[in-house]
Enzyme design. Structure first.
Site, short mmCIF file in Angstrom:
data_model
loop_
_atom_site.label_atom_id
_atom_site.label_comp_id
_atom_site.label_asym_id
_atom_site.label_seq_id
_atom_site.Cartn_x
_atom_site.Cartn_y
_atom_site.Cartn_z
N ALA A 148 -3.98 7.61 -5.11
CA ALA A 148 -2.59 7.14 -5.27
C ALA A 148 -2.68 5.64 -5.52
CB ALA A 148 -1.79 7.44 -4.01
N GLY A 190 0.83 -1.22 0.00
CA GLY A 190 0.00 0.00 0.00
C GLY A 190 0.85 1.25 0.00
N ASN A 191 0.27 2.38 0.27
CA ASN A 191 1.05 3.62 0.37
C ASN A 191 0.41 4.54 1.41
OD1 ASN A 191 -0.87 5.51 -1.01
ND2 ASN A 191 -0.54 4.04 -2.67
N HIS A 192 1.06 5.67 1.66
CA HIS A 192 0.65 6.53 2.77
C HIS A 192 -0.46 7.53 2.43
CE1 HIS A 192 3.60 5.12 5.54
NE2 HIS A 192 4.61 5.38 4.72
#
Ligand code: CTP
Length: 403
Positions: free
Chosen positions: A280, A212-214
């Site tokens: 994102a 995943g990402n932030h």
């Protein structure tokens, strides 16, 4: 949430028995989330006290050009008051006040402010039935409407004179409903459908792990809210985030993976006027998802990845009437890379985030962005909150539609 929430409402009270109802009206405006300032004509103070209305509105009441009892009194600036307002409502509007509004006879603060107002003006007449039907009053109604003012018609019922008929000021609840409906029907993005992606995507490795990402999703959620406030019907396709949004015009579709986001977007795209890709999206995902939790038996471990589908690119290929807005997050050669992205993804506008700018990017409340349109016009903005950037993006959409 009421469309009146956050609006600056200026209430002009003139001298009729219905003035007593303005106490409820002010209370309802405050309950709807509006800020309220009140102007009273001298005669209206016989029917309701300034103290009542200042207490309920949480603001001093204005009634004369200056305070005669205070030798240090300052000029009550009617122009400032008029420009402060998003909405000016004159309720009750007596026959006397209506005729002064028609002729521009500004012998009191209310009329002087009326003449200075640039915002939408509403008036709610209140008088006896014969006065209400008199040709002079009827002519005033139509003249004021020809000035662009909106009439909130009086209701029928028992009148202060003891007679019964038309002329009673609309009930405060009905005035609020009338205003809400009227404002909503005139919102600039009314009738426009906007699809927005927000947040990260999670790509499963096994039943308990993911890539995943932030991304917090805040930018996309702020855009959704700003669009809904301007009257758009929004479909928000959101990756996993703790954010929530409650608005009658926003439909939130929660997804987890890039593929789910892709499917949801393609479901809605054909029907929308605008698409904004603020998510994102993971660019890669594991080639296979392990059915069971992966054990730590190996010393070295690698996961083969494959590309996810580029949602925005696929929508750019499918685009017909849609105004397509993408985001770009770049760390080098920012403008050139963003321009290439506009061409590659068939965009109308790109919002370029540079991680080189302090205050920009993931998890921050602020963003430093540059707009680049399909003609490569470059517009750098200063550091702003994400809410402000969202409003700027909505302004770009309004400009596109000339609204
Ligand atoms: N985007 C998308 N689907 C993807 C990847 C990106 O819809 N699978 C969208 C993003 O929401 C964003 C835009 O494409 O609006 C730009 O994404 P970005 O990651 O900056 O660019 P990429 O095209 O992925 O190129 P690169 O990572 O090489 O910079």
């Amino acid at each position: 949430m009421s469309v009146l929430s956050g609006k600056k409402v200026l209430l002009g009270v003139s001298g009729g028995i219905a003035a007593y109802k303005t106490a409820s009206l002010v209370r309802l405006f405050i309950k709807a989330g509006a800020q309220v300032q009140v102007i009273m004509t001298p005669a209206s103070k016989d029917f309701v006290t300034p103290l009542t209305l200042s207490t309920l509105s949480k603001n001093p009441v204005h009634s004369s050009f200056y305070n005669e009892e205070d030798e240090n009194a300052v000029w009550n600036n009617h122009v400032e008051l008029a420009l402060w307002a998003d909405v000016f409502i004159i309720a009750p509007a007596t026959a006397n006040t209506l005729s002064k509004m028609v002729s521009g006879n500004s012998d009191n603060l209310l009329i002087a402010t009326y003449l200075s107002a640039k915002c939408p003006v509403y008036f709610a007449p209140a008088m006896d039935l014969d006065m209400y039907r008199h040709p002079s009053t009827v002519a005033a109604f139509s003249t004021l409407q020809s000035y662009g003012n909106t009439m909130i018609p009086a209701e029928s019922g028992e009148l202060a004179s003891g007679l019964s008929g038309e002329g009673r000021m609309a009930e405060p609840e009905n005035i609020i409903t009338f205003l809400e409906k009227d404002i909503e029907s005139k919102l600039p993005l009314r009738g426009k459908k906007i699809l927005i992606t927000a947040g990260p995507t999670y790509e499963a490795i096994d039943p308990v792990r993911f890539i995943g990402n932030h991304s917090s999703g805040k930018m996309g959620y702020d855009i959704a809210l700003a669009a809904a406030h301007e009257g758009a019907e929004v479909v928000l396709v959101s990756g996993p985030t703790h954010l929530q949004i409650k608005h009658d015009s926003i439909k939130t579709i929660r997804v987890t993976s890039a593929q789910e986001m892709y499917d949801a977007c393609h479901n809605y795209f054909e029907d929308v006027d605008v698409m904004i890709a603020a998510a994102a999206v993971a660019d890669y995902r594991p080639k296979t998802v392990a059915e069971q939790k992966i054990k730590k038996s190996e010393t070295d471990f690698s996961i083969p990845l494959e590309k996810t589908k580029d949602i925005l690119f696929s929508l750019g290929e499918k685009k017909t009437k849609q105004f397509l807005i993408g985001f770009a997050l770049e760390t080098e050669n920012e403008i050139e890379h963003a321009k290439l992205k506009i061409q590659k993804k068939n965009l109308d506008l790109i919002v370029l985030n540079s991680l080189n700018d302090e205050g920009a990017g993931f998890g921050k409340p602020t963003n430093k962005v540059t707009f680049i349109d399909k003609h490569f016009t470059i517009e750098p903005l200063e550091l702003k909150t994400k809410e402000e950037v969202a409003k700027d993006i909505i302004t770009k959409i309004k400009n596109h539609y000339n609204v």
